[in-house]
Design an enzyme around this catalytic site. Structure first.
Site: not given
Ligand code: ADP
Ligand code: MG
Ligand code: MG
Length: 926
Positions: A53, A123, A132, A134, A373, A491, A816, A883, A903
């Protein structure tokens, strides 16, 4: 990065990570904080340090995409945190303060200040995304004072209080641990919210008034005080560090550990923490938040895909609380923003050269990108996107091949619902198709039930209002997943895509009652345990069980469907032809019957690497003759039984040779301990005595005589042929007779037979058996006046064979590697007896993966390397293959390529995967 690539780099990564952590401890003025925004320190290549990220936020900031400013605390700090009793490097707090100041000056806001408060998100972000798994905290920096400031400066008190209640809920949950205490209990914050909505008779959160929100804030604070005996913190820096620690700690939460096991992610990697200025999708009706994919991640089609909610914050979309709108609708609601978004879509694909999954927020008409990503995708989508991106010249064939996790090919081959059965099945509902394929099973309403039922051997479809990361285990155990709330980025959809599970989500017309354990669709009421069927390609839901049918690819290969009628087949064929172009490893198959052999050839097998002759002895009357042979009191009796077996065995070999049409066929002589062929229960034993005309007691005595304490290490493999040479003789004769027959006449096939002697550990063992084989070969060739092309070789499946491979190679034309037994004997571990401790070994991360599923490269692999080296010392051109079951595992195939084998030989259905994995191994190790 694909699962395979990931696993291959894992070893290197591990060593790197550990040295890295120590250097982080020692360094004096280390750099732990990397800014993005006006000034950007990182870029996309720095995933190891910044997490996926953080690295991509930096990359996006530097190519001019609208990213709110922020900074990343590196993964090194995570290592430090765990190595030092959950504390931080001394210099960190200063760097963080400086980075906060930078954001403040860019935006003209102040963190903790009343007049124009800066709010941030905290984050997580690991090297590979773990969606989801962490924690994330939004709107941090709000307290009783700053909330008033935010209300004033935005001119929108409702919005300010909405942010505050969200923040308290997240902080209370994630940092202070105020959560549901059992699976049946609702989330306590959610419960308070729902109660208020019920009382006020309002449907959605956005209908709550400022006053309502203020009350909610008070109730939330009271809940926290009651549960934790401490107050919700008002100091913004206390909030910041609390959240940061919670994110680092979440690296070791249960679901993150489970996830890492599933994807072989080492614990040492750690997570980074991203702290970023908030932008607000909940600032009114000209604001929105959403998730979008540059292509359809379920089927790979090149369409803009995604969803959004007006006047909402990020988590609302992902959590599946409200069912969001499809992205196309944004063109009507906020046309300018939609056009901006389309531009971002194109820019992202062109820049990252892969399908992107990105998060956006629109604050009062202004678009911000919060994350991007490489999008997780189904197997089908992986194949389609790679092929089409190559056609669009976004990447070349090599890159395209590497983009497809080898296992994905399988999803083009999985069964679909039988078209006829499908027509007759009653449709009871429809949802969003989120994970293609066909699933039939019993309804389970909780993850725990799903798991329990599956352990009992039942197939289940997990049906829930929505899923949360805690349901992961149950989802793993289900055939398919059906949710009623949440859209294609919920999710459930996300996980299903990643696990290759069939999934339908957002089936909003269906009602589940968890208490009564019923699922109601119109007039149909189904109970837990009833059968339901879901088609994750169409989104249709059916009552009852539906039979499945072969995939399109299989139907084309069999000839029951025309190739040009199936795009799936075209994709399959394209990828396979590329793979064949780049790979150097040959791919053979393990097959014992002509039918298996034919299937494997259709899938592209270039030979048989293992035919287990014992499997041929289980059928029909053969088993009786086999038993007669085993129970024989002396050689004369034994020979007479063997004589009766010979024609059967010969016929089987003829069938195999014909099916393989001149491709090499490796036949292994009898391997298992003889008692495996004898009946266990007294009734059958009595019948056997009658059939053979011997006393019951005689049968019992022989069975006793053959009993072994540890049959795996007992009288089996070549030991059988050595003490009963007549068995080897019969098998060799059957084989050469078959070869002689097939290599004559009009439809003559040029035979390439390879006879394989199992469980050899001494050169003399092989020499003993070799003599018999060569003698019989000479006799048969002379008798039929034909020349048969054959090799004799051995399996390398005990450590002694690997260690003395230079000696054994004097006798062997080929080796083999039987890596199933080689793993058992090297680890001193019986595959059938690991159940008692295996789970513990996994959760303690002693085994990163099952050593029988993926080759233990550092242990068993060393023996393979050694045997290859020593074998070639003696005989430079010795043929080398594998094998064991590992031959169908992409990571192990990568190893085999590096080890220089000729192989791999895997089961027929895995042949396409092996072809692709072999090509990837070559490209990766160029
Ligand atoms: P995950 O890795 O579980 O997706 P994120 O860190 O991406 O968690 O954050 C979860 C949600 O919070 C995402 O939908 C993201 O867009 C929102 N979010 C994170 N940072 C910001 C920010 N600076 N401003 C507005 N929304 C945010
Ligand atoms: Mg995210
Ligand atoms: Mg073996």
């Amino acid at each position: 990065m694909s699962k395979n690539t990931k696993a291959v780099v894992k070893k290197q990564a591990k060593t790197k990570a550990s040295t890295k952590n120590t250097s982080a401890n020692n360094r004096v003025a280390a750099n732990y904080v990397y800014a993005f925004g006006k000034k950007t320190d990182g870029n996309a290549t720095m995933r190891d340090l910044l997490g996926g990220k953080g690295a991509n936020l930096a990359e996006m900031a530097s190519i001019g995409l609208p990213v709110p400013p922020g900074f990343t605390i590196s993964t090194e700090v995570c290592g430090y945190y765990y190595d030092n009793g959950r504390t931080y490097p001394a210099s960190l707090s200063k760097s963080v303060l400086k980075a906060i100041k930078q954001i403040e000056s860019q935006l003209g806001k102040s963190f903790g200040g009343r007049s124009n408060p800066l709010l941030v998100s905290v984050r997580s972000g690991a090297r590979d995304s773990m969606p989801g798994m962490m924690d994330t905290i939004l709107n941090l920096g709000l307290n009783d004072v700053t909330v008033e400031g935010l209300a004033e400066i935005s001119g929108n008190p409702r919005f300010a209080w909405d942010c505050y209640r969200r923040f308290i809920q997240m902080y209370g949950d994630v940092v202070m641990g105020v959560q549901a205490r059992s699976e049946e209990e609702e989330d306590p914050f959610h419960e308070i919210l729902e109660k208020m909505k019920r009382k006020l008779k309002i449907e959605t959160d956005s209908d709550l008034s400022t006053e309502n929100l203020k009350t909610l804030v008070d109730q939330y604070k009271a809940l926290i005080r009651k549960r934790t005996r401490s107050a919700f913190p008002q100091d913004v820096f206390e909030q910041l560090w609390g959240a940061t620690s919670a994110v680092f700690s979440s690296w070791r939460n249960e679901r993150a550990i489970l996830y890492r096991q599933q994807y072989a992610i080492p614990a040492e990697w750690g997570t980074a923490v991203n702290i970023q200025a908030m932008v607000f999708g909940n600032a009114g009706d000209d604001s929105a938040t959403g998730v979008a994919f540059t292509r359809d991640p379920a089927n790979g089609e090149k369409v803009f895909y995604g969803e959004y909610l007006i006047n909402a914050q990020g988590e609302d979309v992902v959590a599946g609380v409200r069912t969001p709108n499809a992205i196309a609708q944004l063109a009507n609601e906020l046309p300018q923003s939609y056009r901006d978004l389309e531009k971002v879509r194109n820019k992202l694909e062109k820049h990252f050269k892969d399908m992107q999954d990105f998060e956006f927020t629109i604050e009062r008409g202004r678009l911000f990108i919060l994350q991007t990503r490489n999008g997780k995708r189904t197997g089908l989508a992986a194949v389609r996107i790679a092929v089409e991106m190559q056609r669009e010249r976004l990447m070349n064939q090599e890159t395209a091949l590497l983009k497809i996790p080898a296992e994905s090919i399988d999803s083009l081959l999985v069964p679909v619902f039988d078209p006829k059965a499908l027509k007759a099945a009653p449709v009871i509902g429809k949802g969003l198709p989120a994970g293609p394929g066909a699933a039939t099973g019993r309804i389970a309403f909780t993850a725990a039930t799903a798991e329990a039922e599956t352990r009992k051997g039942n197939k289940v479809v997990l049906c829930r209002n929505e899923t949360s990361p805690d349901d992961l285990k149950g989802m793993l155990h289900s055939q398919g997943i059906l949710t009623l709330r949440g859209g294609v980025s919920s999710h459930a959809a996300l996980v299903a895509r990643q696990l290759g599970k069939v999934c339908i989500c957002g089936a909003s017309e269906i009602v589940i009652n968890y208490e009564k354990k019923t699922l109601t669709a119109g007039k149909v009421v189904l109970k837990e345990g009833d059968y339901i069927s879901i088609d994750g390609s169409t989104g249709l839901i059916y009552k009852g069980m539906i039979e499945s049918a072969d995939s399109e690819v299989k139907r084309v290969l069999e000839g029951s469907l025309k190739a040009n009628k199936s795009y799936t087949y075209e994709l399959f064929q394209t990828v396979m032809s590329w793979a064949d172009k780049y790979r150097t490893l040959n791919v053979r198959t393990n097959a014992d019957t002509p039918a298996m052999a034919k299937q494997a050839v259709a899938f592209g097998a270039e030979g048989i690497g293992l035919c287990r002759t014992e499997h041929m002895f289980f059928d029909g009357e053969r088993i009786d003759i086999m038993r007669q042979m085993i129970l024989a009191a002396d050689e004369v009796q034994r020979r007479s039984a063997l004589k009766k077996l010979l024609p059967f065995q010969k016929k089987d070999f003829v069938g195999l040779f014909k099916a393989m049409e001149g491709r090499p066929v490796t036949i292994r002589l009898l391997d298992p301990p003889l008692h495996e062929f004898l009946p266990h229960d007294d009734v059958v034993r009595r019948q056997l005595a009658e059939k053979l005309g011997v006393p019951f007691d005689f049968v019992i005595d022989r069975i006793k005589a053959l009993h072994e304490e540890n049959p795996m290490l007992g009288c089996r493999g070549c030991r059988l042929g050595i003490i009963y040479p007549e068995i080897t003789e019969m098998q060799a004769r059957a084989l050469f007779e078959a070869a002689a027959q097939v290599s004559k006449g009009k439809k003559a096939i040029k035979i390439k037979a390879e006879i394989m002697i199992p469980l050899v550990g001494f050169r003399a063992e092989l020499a003993d058996q070799l003599k018999i084989v060569h003698r019989v070969a000479a006799e048969v060739m002379k008798k039929h006046k034909v020349k048969i092309d054959y090799l004799v070789g051995t399996m390398i499946e005990v450590p002694r064979a690997a260690i003395t491979a230079d000696e054994i190679a004097h006798e062997a034309d080929f080796f083999s590697f039987g890596t199933n037994d080689l793993t058992q004997t090297t680890l001193g571990l019986s595959r059938d007896d690991m159940g008692l401790f295996y789970d513990q070994y996994q959760s303690k991360e002693i085994y990163n993966q099952n050593p029988f599923a993926s080759l233990d490269q550092t242990g068993v692999g060393k023996l393979v390397d050694l045997a290859v080296e020593r074998g070639r010392q003696t005989k430079p051109n010795i043929k080398l293959g594998i094998c064991g079951e590992h031959a169908g595992d992409p990571m192990s195939i990568d190893f085999c390529h590096r080890a220089g084998l000729n192989y791999v030989s895997c089961s027929p259905p895995r042949v396409p995967i092996a072809r692709l994995a072999a090509a990837q191994a070559r490209l990766r190790n160029k």
